[in-house]
Scaffold this motif. Sequence first.
Motif, mmCIF file in Angstrom:
data_model
loop_
_atom_site.group_PDB
_atom_site.id
_atom_site.type_symbol
_atom_site.label_atom_id
_atom_site.label_comp_id
_atom_site.label_asym_id
_atom_site.label_seq_id
_atom_site.Cartn_x
_atom_site.Cartn_y
_atom_site.Cartn_z
ATOM 1 N N SER B 44 0.829 -1.209 0.000
ATOM 2 C CA SER B 44 0.000 0.000 0.000
ATOM 3 C C SER B 44 0.864 1.260 0.000
ATOM 4 C CB SER B 44 -0.906 0.000 1.228
ATOM 5 O OG SER B 44 -0.112 0.142 2.389
ATOM 6 N N GLN B 45 2.167 1.100 0.044
ATOM 7 C CA GLN B 45 3.116 2.231 0.029
ATOM 8 C C GLN B 45 2.967 3.138 1.248
ATOM 9 O OE1 GLN B 45 5.276 3.207 -2.968
ATOM 10 N NE2 GLN B 45 5.023 1.011 -3.228
ATOM 11 N N GLN B 46 2.413 2.598 2.330
ATOM 12 C CA GLN B 46 2.249 3.426 3.529
ATOM 13 C C GLN B 46 3.474 3.369 4.417
ATOM 14 O OE1 GLN B 46 -1.250 2.052 5.440
ATOM 15 N NE2 GLN B 46 -2.607 3.249 4.131
ATOM 16 N N LEU B 47 4.155 2.240 4.365
ATOM 17 C CA LEU B 47 5.302 2.059 5.238
ATOM 18 C C LEU B 47 6.548 1.808 4.406
ATOM 19 C CD1 LEU B 47 3.854 -0.350 7.957
ATOM 20 C CD2 LEU B 47 3.933 2.136 7.992
ATOM 21 N N ARG B 48 7.633 2.446 4.824
ATOM 22 C CA ARG B 48 8.918 2.174 4.212
ATOM 23 C C ARG B 48 9.759 1.459 5.260
ATOM 24 N NH1 ARG B 48 13.573 6.333 2.263
ATOM 25 N NH2 ARG B 48 13.293 7.097 4.380
ATOM 26 N N PHE B 49 10.382 0.376 4.863
ATOM 27 C CA PHE B 49 11.210 -0.372 5.806
ATOM 28 C C PHE B 49 12.669 -0.241 5.431
ATOM 29 C CE2 PHE B 49 7.069 -2.339 5.814
ATOM 30 C CZ PHE B 49 6.818 -2.512 7.167
ATOM 31 N N ILE B 50 13.510 -0.102 6.445
ATOM 32 C CA ILE B 50 14.948 -0.179 6.175
ATOM 33 C C ILE B 50 15.533 -1.273 7.063
ATOM 34 C CG2 ILE B 50 15.193 2.213 5.406
ATOM 35 C CD1 ILE B 50 16.197 2.984 8.091
ATOM 36 N N MET B 51 16.438 -2.060 6.487
ATOM 37 C CA MET B 51 17.064 -3.145 7.235
ATOM 38 C C MET B 51 18.425 -2.654 7.712
ATOM 39 S SD MET B 51 14.763 -5.474 7.008
ATOM 40 C CE MET B 51 15.630 -6.868 7.710
ATOM 41 N N ALA B 52 18.604 -2.619 9.024
ATOM 42 C CA ALA B 52 19.847 -2.081 9.576
ATOM 43 C C ALA B 52 20.511 -3.129 10.462
ATOM 44 C CB ALA B 52 19.559 -0.826 10.377
ATOM 45 N N LYS B 53 21.768 -2.923 10.754
ATOM 46 C CA LYS B 53 22.448 -3.770 11.722
ATOM 47 C C LYS B 53 21.765 -3.534 13.081
ATOM 48 C CE LYS B 53 27.071 -4.991 13.086
ATOM 49 N NZ LYS B 53 28.450 -4.634 13.259
ATOM 50 N N PRO B 54 21.478 -4.606 13.833
ATOM 51 C CA PRO B 54 20.701 -4.431 15.078
ATOM 52 C C PRO B 54 21.204 -3.301 15.989
ATOM 53 C CG PRO B 54 20.974 -6.748 14.632
ATOM 54 C CD PRO B 54 21.764 -6.017 13.566
ATOM 55 N N VAL B 55 22.516 -3.213 16.192
ATOM 56 C CA VAL B 55 23.009 -2.178 17.123
ATOM 57 C C VAL B 55 22.783 -0.768 16.573
ATOM 58 C CG1 VAL B 55 24.789 -3.576 18.214
ATOM 59 C CG2 VAL B 55 25.376 -2.231 16.211
ATOM 60 N N ASP B 56 22.534 -0.665 15.274
ATOM 61 C CA ASP B 56 22.364 0.669 14.687
ATOM 62 C C ASP B 56 20.919 1.149 14.692
ATOM 63 O OD1 ASP B 56 25.062 0.731 14.176
ATOM 64 O OD2 ASP B 56 24.856 -0.052 12.139
ATOM 65 N N VAL B 57 19.972 0.245 14.975
ATOM 66 C CA VAL B 57 18.554 0.637 14.906
ATOM 67 C C VAL B 57 18.245 1.858 15.791
ATOM 68 C CG1 VAL B 57 16.191 -0.079 15.455
ATOM 69 C CG2 VAL B 57 17.657 -1.555 14.090
ATOM 70 N N PRO B 58 18.658 1.870 17.082
ATOM 71 C CA PRO B 58 18.350 3.050 17.900
ATOM 72 C C PRO B 58 18.933 4.336 17.320
ATOM 73 C CG PRO B 58 19.086 1.235 19.291
ATOM 74 C CD PRO B 58 19.337 0.812 17.869
ATOM 75 N N THR B 59 20.092 4.244 16.680
ATOM 76 C CA THR B 59 20.709 5.427 16.086
ATOM 77 C C THR B 59 19.856 5.971 14.942
ATOM 78 O OG1 THR B 59 22.821 4.396 16.563
ATOM 79 C CG2 THR B 59 22.867 6.320 15.131
#
Lengths: 419, 222
Positions: B44-59
């Motif tokens: 539906s193009q409502q959400l964009r996902f990015i895959m990051a290294k786990p430790v970088d997600v909070p950043t």
Amino acid sequence: MLRDVVKQGRIPHGVADTFYEDAAAITALERALHDLFTGWGYARIIPPTFEYYDMLVTQASEQLQDEVFRFFDREGQMLALRPDMTVQTARIAGSKLYDQALPLRFYYIGHVFRYEEPQAGKQREFTQAGIELLGADTALADAEALSLTIEALHQLGLRDFQINLGHIGYLAATLADVSLADAQRRNLELTIERRNPRDLAQVLDEYQIPKDIANVIRRLPHLSGDKHILQEAHALAINRDSAAALERLEQVYTILDQAGLSQHIILDLGEIRNMSYYTGIVFRGYISGLGFPVCGGGRYDTLVRNFGADLPAVGFALSLERVLSVTKAKEPIAPDILVQWGYHPLCAEQVNRMRKLGLRVEVDVLNRQETELVAYAQQRRVRRVLLCTDTAEFKLIEGSQSRWLSSEQLLGEMVLWKS
Amino acid sequence: MEKLTIALPKGRLQDQMLDLITSVGYVLPQGALTGRKLVFYDQSQQLRFIMAKPVDVPTYVEYGAADLGIAGLDVLRESKRELYEPLRLGFGKCRLVLAGPPEARNRNLRLVSNLRVATKYPRLALDYFYRQGISAEIIPLSGSVELAPVVGLADLLVDLVETGTTLRDNGLVELETLLESEAVVVVNRASHKLHFQLVQELINRLAEEIGQRAGGSQTDAN
């Protein structure tokens, strides 16, 4: 080619050299704020950059205490660089201005220093601008601080922002009959701020908070939104003081609503500023693209009395660098014109005229010839070069074109450049 | 139209997370499941996902490059980022433990003057020893922390365990649990204000699904 900076040329982590368009942008923001604050009847206050550590820090939050830069003077007294200017303003008002007509309205723009981990928009030295309104404990005073915050953010070129508004008195009143150690209280506040429902339940359990009180606190992170949340908060209020906090919040909101400003306000009883001196409304402003607040403020009715007079007060401060990290505003610095022989009597008169008109005029001091000057002007993005002669004729070069002008014709041109 | 960007951690939690997102009604593209695509949208193009290294997600989330993210509580506490944490997801459960050789059980750590501890979590480890009044030297490593006590680089280690098999295989035992971790939804504080409805709606959908999976026993995020 980039080259390594010589060791003597390096600067410490967390401070920055600002120049060219960026420094000009800061100046432009400062100028806009000087005008805005003055226009609202606030007078500038210029406190010292460093003071006695005890004065600056005892009233601040534990977090700020950890972040203060300290040093000793030659008598062995501990001094500190100011981490904000609110405590200083309170000191000046309480110890020197206690017999002045109330209310007092002050604004400040200056550098503050905090030992933080440097990251985008968070430096160890930054420019803080803010206001303090002292001697008025009314919803109108609270609303003025918020209106001025919103107006300041507008003036700085921000549109997409929200102010998260809470009242510390609601939590304080709810916890009035619960005895908690300082560390426990801070941990509880931190957990509410994180909005982690499970951790909150756990902490309430661990500290053996009575069930009726715990039920209110558990709802705090969810009491966030428009004025409808006040209804649920009222239903939950367990005593007179917590109801009073909500009434004040509602009055402030109504004033802002009538002024057409409520679209920028989110009421949020989970907003608990971790600054020990707040006693009433508390708020923080958020803008798109920045995870930490761009401004913050609130009411602190008990701070000034530490310095003498008992004055209720409300205020806010914002960080100019944080604003710039989002707006990315740049201010052009290139002069309007570059003048050869600008100190020659025939030419100096024209230079003075141009400057009086408000044009930015740079005069060559390297005795350069036409071709060199034009090349330099191109590098600096100066649009015009003016060459003088002994015959009171002037050669004006704009881009690839050049014309000869008499001094009358030149005057006519100047007026056009300015408009 | 306004869109939300969500940072997801690659690796261990990846499949469970994508499954959760699919089960609350978002259709994800093929490439998402193979883990090759780093940026993708739902149908539906409502959400964009990015895959990051786990430790970088909070950043990513604190800086506003993503509005929301899913991170382990361990990573979150170690990073000390200013984020909202409105929902625990109930999976990705593991413990951050202090571990060492069996004889360490009988040592009073407060009496050791130069305890050396290897870890990927220097901040949490230091904080723990500080609170316990133990003076420890932290040796930061980026992986295979179990090796450190075995080869004498460190006396003890602080690391994440799920089942404890790796520790046992290397002749190590758990001494103390520092933190119970699981996957947590984190939200950028500005996004929480500026896209309040969108964020709240997404969290509610996730909370409902999590609640159903747990058999309705969970009462988070209402």
